[in-house]
Design a protein around this motif. Structure first.
Motif, PDB file in Angstrom:
ATOM      1  N   GLU A 157      -3.090  11.476   6.911  1.00  0.00           N
ATOM      2  CA  GLU A 157      -3.513  10.967   5.609  1.00  0.00           C
ATOM      3  C   GLU A 157      -2.366  10.974   4.605  1.00  0.00           C
ATOM      4  O   GLU A 157      -2.198  10.028   3.821  1.00  0.00           O
ATOM      5  N   GLU A 160      -0.037   8.137   5.426  1.00  0.00           N
ATOM      6  CA  GLU A 160      -0.611   6.847   5.027  1.00  0.00           C
ATOM      7  C   GLU A 160      -0.484   6.623   3.528  1.00  0.00           C
ATOM      8  O   GLU A 160      -0.182   5.507   3.070  1.00  0.00           O
ATOM      9  N   CYS A 161      -0.697   7.642   2.732  1.00  0.00           N
ATOM     10  CA  CYS A 161      -0.528   7.527   1.279  1.00  0.00           C
ATOM     11  C   CYS A 161       0.923   7.228   0.921  1.00  0.00           C
ATOM     12  O   CYS A 161       1.214   6.388   0.044  1.00  0.00           O
ATOM     13  N   LEU A 163       3.165   5.766   2.847  1.00  0.00           N
ATOM     14  CA  LEU A 163       3.472   4.406   3.279  1.00  0.00           C
ATOM     15  C   LEU A 163       2.929   3.368   2.308  1.00  0.00           C
ATOM     16  O   LEU A 163       3.593   2.362   2.014  1.00  0.00           O
ATOM     17  N   GLN A 164       1.748   3.636   1.760  1.00  0.00           N
ATOM     18  CA  GLN A 164       1.169   2.711   0.789  1.00  0.00           C
ATOM     19  C   GLN A 164       1.997   2.659  -0.492  1.00  0.00           C
ATOM     20  O   GLN A 164       2.209   1.584  -1.070  1.00  0.00           O
ATOM     21  N   LYS A 165       2.504   3.810  -0.934  1.00  0.00           N
ATOM     22  CA  LYS A 165       3.355   3.841  -2.124  1.00  0.00           C
ATOM     23  C   LYS A 165       4.654   3.081  -1.885  1.00  0.00           C
ATOM     24  O   LYS A 165       5.138   2.338  -2.757  1.00  0.00           O
ATOM     25  N   ASP A 167       5.148   0.625   0.206  1.00  0.00           N
ATOM     26  CA  ASP A 167       4.838  -0.810   0.247  1.00  0.00           C
ATOM     27  C   ASP A 167       4.711  -1.383  -1.159  1.00  0.00           C
ATOM     28  O   ASP A 167       5.181  -2.502  -1.435  1.00  0.00           O
ATOM     29  N   GLU A 168       4.085  -0.631  -2.066  1.00  0.00           N
ATOM     30  CA  GLU A 168       3.964  -1.101  -3.440  1.00  0.00           C
ATOM     31  C   GLU A 168       5.329  -1.169  -4.118  1.00  0.00           C
ATOM     32  O   GLU A 168       5.614  -2.110  -4.876  1.00  0.00           O
ATOM     33  N   LYS A 171       7.101  -4.271  -2.843  1.00  0.00           N
ATOM     34  CA  LYS A 171       6.510  -5.461  -3.438  1.00  0.00           C
ATOM     35  C   LYS A 171       6.992  -5.660  -4.869  1.00  0.00           C
ATOM     36  O   LYS A 171       7.324  -6.783  -5.286  1.00  0.00           O
TER      37      LYS A 171
END
Length: 424
Positions: A157, A160-161, A163-165, A167-168, A171
């Motif tokens: 978990e 995953e958090c 990796l999401q940061k 990716d943002e 972007k």
């Protein structure tokens, strides 16, 4: 009307710009010579946008293929294919509705694989619940295994958090780079900068113009790229296209409006100088055919509806206001051409053209370019403006246009407004 079909093996080439019709490679096409009647031949020449001269000479070998005619203009017979009387070519590659017919090829169909049926017996599964419970049950008597699994899930978990940061962040960085890069996207929210670099009043007007030319611009030929039938399909001759089509148009407009040098544009768009030069030449030729096919000449009804009160009072019959303009050019290497292009008025080598506007200010006439040594009267005679005027019309021009002899046998007059004499 000369309209003959050349058979297979004849190496005929269509004289229409951007058309690739060839008698040897396209035996299904028919090729038609230009008509001998002067009026019909003039209509054909105006339709295909080819001016007779040193680079285009009309002969018996000058033909137009059947791609450039409507199906209703062609008459098929068992002996040969001819054109109906009065037919004029009207289907051209620079129009959005032009589609090149492609030969249909049949591909072998692979043998279908046989599907294996899977029968699931629900009754058998429901009748054996004890066996399923015994096989699906897992014993977790060992407490350490549960702790390890829980820690692993927490670790997953957290990753995953993270990796999401990331990716943002990527972007956001891409959006920032896209905004900072010199191009249309950078000035999409600033209409004043769009007007400065392109001449369009707003981004909405620029986008509307791009959407108008986009269907045919995707199919245009250039030094590196062939035309393609579908907008999303790109068939390259050399290297892959690395610039958006809207940015190519933006490069051309920056060169045209602001006069930015090719070296400057190459640095701004991160490409080679020769690439910028090729794109500018390609778009100049393309827009010449696209915009040149639009009729900008105003009718008498439009002139009367929008004529200003001052013109209506003093010069009510004025149809067009004309003047010549000159564009400087490099000195040609040919001495003969250099002497023809030299303008004594500008004291340099120029190209001269005639521009006309309606009384209410709308641009209504633009002639071809002529050498700078020609006079304003001669340019007016060769431009074809006189043929567009009707009986009772008048031209407004300055004192340099002495058109009395040119308009002697016509019912067209010329108005020269009074000029103030110098005092002092």
């Amino acid at each position: 009307m000369a309209a003959s079909r050349e058979g297979q093996g004849h190496d005929k080439h269509c004289c229409v710009p951007f058309c690739t019709g060839n008698g040897r490679l396209n035996p299904e096409l028919s090729f038609h010579r230009l008509p001998k009647a002067p009026e019909n031949r003039k209509a054909w020449i105006q339709a295909i946008r080819r001016d007779p001269g040193p680079l285009f000479t009309i002969s018996e070998q000058t033909v137009v293929c059947s791609r450039n005619f409507k199906s209703s203009d062609i008459k098929w017979t068992p002996v040969r294919t001819t054109l109906k009387p009065g037919s004029v070519p009207s289907v051209f590659p620079w129009k959005a509705d032009f589609n090149i017919r492609r030969q249909i090829e049949k591909h072998p169909i692979a043998e279908k694989r046989q599907k294996h049926e899977i029968n699931v017996h629900v009754d058998d599964i429901s009748n054996r619940p004890e066996e399923m419970d015994s096989t699906a049950s897992v014993s977790y008597d060992d407490g350490s295994a549960l702790d390890d699994m829980q820690r692993s899930m927490e670790r997953i978990e957290d990753l995953e958090c993270l990796l999401q940061k990331k990716d943002e962040e990527i972007k956001n960085l891409k959006q920032k780079m896209e905004i900072e890069r010199f191009g249309v996207q950078r000035f999409s929210n600033d209409d004043s900068m769009i007007q400065f670099y392109t001449g369009f009043g707003s981004m909405a007007m620029f986008s509307a113009f791009f959407e108008y030319v986009k269907p045919t611009a995707t199919c245009m030929n250039s030094y590196y790229y062939k035309s393609c039938d579908k907008p999303n399909q790109q068939i390259t001759v050399g290297k892959q296209r690395n610039m958006l089509l809207i940015d190519e148009l933006f490069i051309f407009l920056c060169r045209l409006k602001c006069g930015l040098m090719a070296q400057d544009l190459a640095v701004r768009f991160n490409c080679h100088v020769s690439t910028v030069s090729r794109k500018i030449i390609t778009w100049a030729n393309f827009l010449y055919f696209i915009l040149g096919s639009i009729n900008i000449w105003c009718s008498k009804e439009q002139i009367k509806e929008k004529i200003p009160p001052s013109f209506k009072l003093s010069y009510p019959s004025t149809r067009v206001i004309i003047d010549c303009t000159e564009i400087k050019t490099e000195r040609p290497s040919s001495l003969a051409l250099g002497s023809k292009c030299y303008s004594t008025y500008k004291s340099s080598h120029t190209w001269k053209g005639l521009v006309g506007i309606a009384p209410h200010g709308a641009l209504s006439f633009v002639s071809s370019s002529y050498t700078g040594c020609m006079s304003d009267v001669e340019v007016t005679k060769l431009s074809g403006l006189i043929d567009l005027l009707e009986e009772g019309d008048s031209i407004m021009a300055d004192k340099g246009f002495v058109l009395n002899k040119v308009l002697e046998n016509t019912s067209i007059s010329i108005n020269t407004p009074p000029f103030l004499s110098s005092q002092g």
